[in-house]
Design an enzyme around this catalytic site. Structure first.
Site, mmCIF file in Angstrom:
data_model
loop_
_atom_site.group_PDB
_atom_site.id
_atom_site.type_symbol
_atom_site.label_atom_id
_atom_site.label_comp_id
_atom_site.label_asym_id
_atom_site.label_seq_id
_atom_site.Cartn_x
_atom_site.Cartn_y
_atom_site.Cartn_z
ATOM 1 N N HIS A 459 0.808 -1.222 0.000
ATOM 2 C CA HIS A 459 0.000 0.000 0.000
ATOM 3 C C HIS A 459 0.841 1.271 0.000
ATOM 4 C CE1 HIS A 459 -3.790 1.790 -0.136
ATOM 5 N NE2 HIS A 459 -4.299 1.459 1.035
ATOM 6 N N ARG A 460 2.161 1.150 0.178
ATOM 7 C CA ARG A 460 3.024 2.323 0.043
ATOM 8 C C ARG A 460 3.118 2.753 -1.411
ATOM 9 N NH1 ARG A 460 8.399 -0.040 2.728
ATOM 10 N NH2 ARG A 460 7.814 -1.652 1.214
#
Length: 489
Positions: A459-460
Site C-alpha cells: 500500500h506504500r
C-alpha cells in the site's frame, strides 16, 4: 612440483545472492577418485536450492573434509585435490606411533586453529572472493567473484579458518566419519583429556548440557569436538534412559515421551521464514478478492489443446492467468515496481514468479522477461519451471530477481488466500480452484466454472484504486480472453 604445491584445497564457493552457508547433501566422488575439470563433485543445499558444484581442477581426490549432512560456511575448505597424481607419491610428514592406537598429540598450531580466531590478514570463511591456492578465486563456475564480507552466522561445524597441512598431506583413504560416541576411558597418561580440541562456544554448550568433552570422539577437523557432537552425546544420554525412534523431518513424525517433535529450521524453510517475516512487517499489505466466471477461458483452453501445434504442450489454467497478469501489468506498470526508500523503482521487464511447493519447502522461481514471450513460449517456460522445481534442481539464479508473483493455491483445492509479498515485490496474485458453481448468466442461473482471485499489494506504492483496476483487468481477461486480447492489443 612439491607435494604440498600439488595439493589444491577447494573451498565452498559463493553460490550467489549473498548466501553464506550450505549443507552438504551428497558427495559425488570419494577419496582416491580421479576427477576431471568441471566434473560435479558435491551436491550442496543452500537456503534457495540444491546445486551440484563442479571441480576447479582435474586430479585425484586426496581428502574430503566434511561428511554428508554437515553445514559449512562459504569459504570453508571442503575437499583436497592432488593436481598431479602421476608425479609419484606425496611426501608425508613423519609421525611417531602412539601406544594403543592413540593419535599423535596435536601441535600448538593445530590447537590455535581450532580454539582461536583467525590471525590478522587471514581470509576467514564468509569473506567471499578470498584467494585460493594458485591465486585463483574460489567461486562457483559460472559465477563472478565477490570481495565483500558476507553476513556471519553462528557456525555449526567447528571448522577452522584455515586447513592445517596435515589435513590434506596424507593420501591414504579417509574412513567414513563415525557418529560421535562416548569413548573408552582415557589413557592413564591423561593426554587425551588434556588436549581436547573444541571452540569456546562448544565448551560452554557442553558445560550447559553436562557433557564431559574428554569422553567424546570428535568428528570435526583434527578430531575437534563440534556442537553436533555435544548435542548428539546429550541426546544419546536421554535416549539411553528412554529409547525413542529417530526419523528424518521428511518421514513420518516421531515423538518423544512429551509427544513433541523438534524439526531443525534450515535451508528453504529458514529462508522462507526470514523473507516472510521481513515482508509482513515492512510492507503494509492490502488484499482484495474477485470472483470470476471463467467458463469461456476454460473453453478457450480446450480449443487451444485441440490445435495441432499445441498437442504436445501441457496447457493449464495457470497459463491464461499468467498471460492475464502480463497484459494487466502493461496497462498498470506501477504493479511491477519496488519500494526503495526515497524512490519507487518501476521495472519495464517482468520476471514472473511462480510459487512452487516442493519437498524442500516453498520456492519461487521466475520466468525471466516473461512479457516478451509468446503464449507458446510462455507455456514452455512455465512447464520447464514447474518440472525443474519438482525435481529439486532449481538454481539460485532462477529464484533471484523476481518482480511479480503468482501463487496457484487452487491446486490444493482451496478457493483463494491472502498471500504475503515476496521481499522487493509490490504485488502477488493468488489463483484459486476452478469450480462448477451456480451463476447468473444471461439472466438465468446456470452451472458455470468459477474461480476466486486474491491480490495482495504494497500500500506504500499501490493505492486501492490502482490495485482494484489491476485485479479487475485480470478478471476481465479470464472472463473473456478473446475479447480482452482484441481490446488491449
Amino acid at each position: 612440483m612439491s607435494g604440498m604445491s600439488r595439493i589444491k584445497t577447494f573451498n565452498l564457493p559463493d553460490l550467489g545472492e549473498g548466501l553464506t552457508e550450505g549443507e552438504i547433501l551428497a558427495w559425488l566422488v570419494k577419496v582416491g577418485d580421479t576427477i576431471e575439470l568441471n566434473q560435479p563433485i558435491v551436491e550442496v543445499e543452500t537456503a534457495k536450492a540444491a546445486v551440484e558444484i563442479p571441480a576447479k581442477w582435474a586430479g585425484q581426490v586426496q581428502a574430503i573434509h566434511h561428511p554428508e549432512g554437515t553445514t559449512v560456511e562459504v569459504g570453508t575448505p571442503i575437499i583436497a585435490i592432488d593436481t598431479d597424481p602421476g608425479a609419484g607419491p606425496l611426501e608425508t610428514p613423519s609421525t611417531t606411533a602412539m601406544p594403543d592406537g592413540d593419535l599423535p598429540a596435536p601441535s600448538a598450531a593445530s590447537l590455535a586453529a581450532v580454539e582461536l580466531a583467525p590471525a590478522e590478514g587471514m581470509i576467514e570463511p564468509g569473506l567471499i572472493g578470498g584467494a585460493a591456492p594458485g591465486g585463483r578465486t574460489a567461486v562457483l563456475v559460472g559465477y563472478g567473484p565477490r570481495t565483500t564480507a558476507a553476513k556471519r552466522r553462528p557456525r555449526k561445524g567447528g571448522v577452522p579458518a584455515q586447513p592445517a597441512p596435515a589435513a590434506v598431506a596424507a593420501p591414504a583413504p579417509v574412513a567414513p566419519v563415525a557418529q560421535p560416541a562416548v569413548a573408552p576411558a582415557p589413557a592413564s597418561n591423561g593426554r587425551r583429556s588434556a588436549l581436547v580440541l573444541a571452540k569456546p562456544p562448544v565448551r560452554k554448550l557442553a558445560k550447559d548440557l553436562g557433557v564431559d568433552l574428554g569422553t567424546l570422539t570428535g568428528s570435526g577437523p583434527l578430531g575437534s569436538i563440534t556442537r553436533e557432537d555435544v548435542q548428539q552425546a546429550a541426546n544419546g544420554a536421554v535416549a539411553a534412559a528412554e529409547p525413542v525412534a529417530v526419523t528424518s523431518a521428511t518421514s513420518a513424525a516421531s515423538f518423544g515421551a512429551d509427544r513433541e517433535q523438534r524439526i531443525p529450521v534450515k535451508g528453504v524453510r529458514k529462508l522462507t521464514a526470514e523473507n516472510m517475516s521481513r515482508s509482513a512487517f515492512t510492507a503494509p499489505h492490502v488484499t482484495e478478492f474477485l470472483t470470476v466466471d471463467v467458463t469461456r477461458a476454460m473453453k478457450a483452453l480446450d480449443r487451444l489443446r485441440g490445435r495441432r501445434e499445441w498437442r504436445d504442450v501441457r496447457v493449464s489454467p495457470l497459463l491464461l492467468v499468467a498471460k492475464a497478469v502480463l497484459l494487466a501489468v502493461k496497462r498498470h506498470p506501477m504493479l511491477n515496481s519496488t519500494w526503495a526508500g526515497d524512490e519507487i523503482v518501476v521495472k519495464e521487464y517482468v520476471n514472473l514468479g511462480i510459487a512452487a511447493a516442493t519437498e524442500r519447502g516453498l520456492i519461487v522461481p521466475n520466468v525471466k522477461d516473461a512479457g516478451r514471450l509468446s503464449l507458446r513460449e510462455l507455456a514452455d517456460a512455465l512447464n520447464d519451471l514447474v518440472q525443474t522445481a519438482k525435481s529439486g534442481r532449481t538454481s539460485p539464479a532462477d529464484m533471484s530477481g523476481g518482480t511479480l508473483t503468482i501463487t496457484n493455491v487452487g491446486v490444493f483445492g482451496v478457493d483463494t488466500g491472502t498471500p504475503i509479498l515476496p521481499p522487493g515485490e509490490s504485488a502477488i496474485l493468488a489463483f484459486g480452484a476452478v469450480r462448477e458453481m451456480p451463476w447468473v448468466h444471461k439472466g438465468k442461473v446456470k452451472a458455470r466454472q468459477v474461480t476466486t482471485l486474491g491480490l495482495s499489494f504494497d500500500h506504500r506504492i499501490i493505492d486501492g484504486e490502482l490495485g482494484s483496476k489491476f485485479l479487475r483487468d485480470i478478471g476481465d481477461f479470464l472472463a473473456d480472453p478473446e475479447a480482452a486480447l482484441l481490446a488491449w492489443t
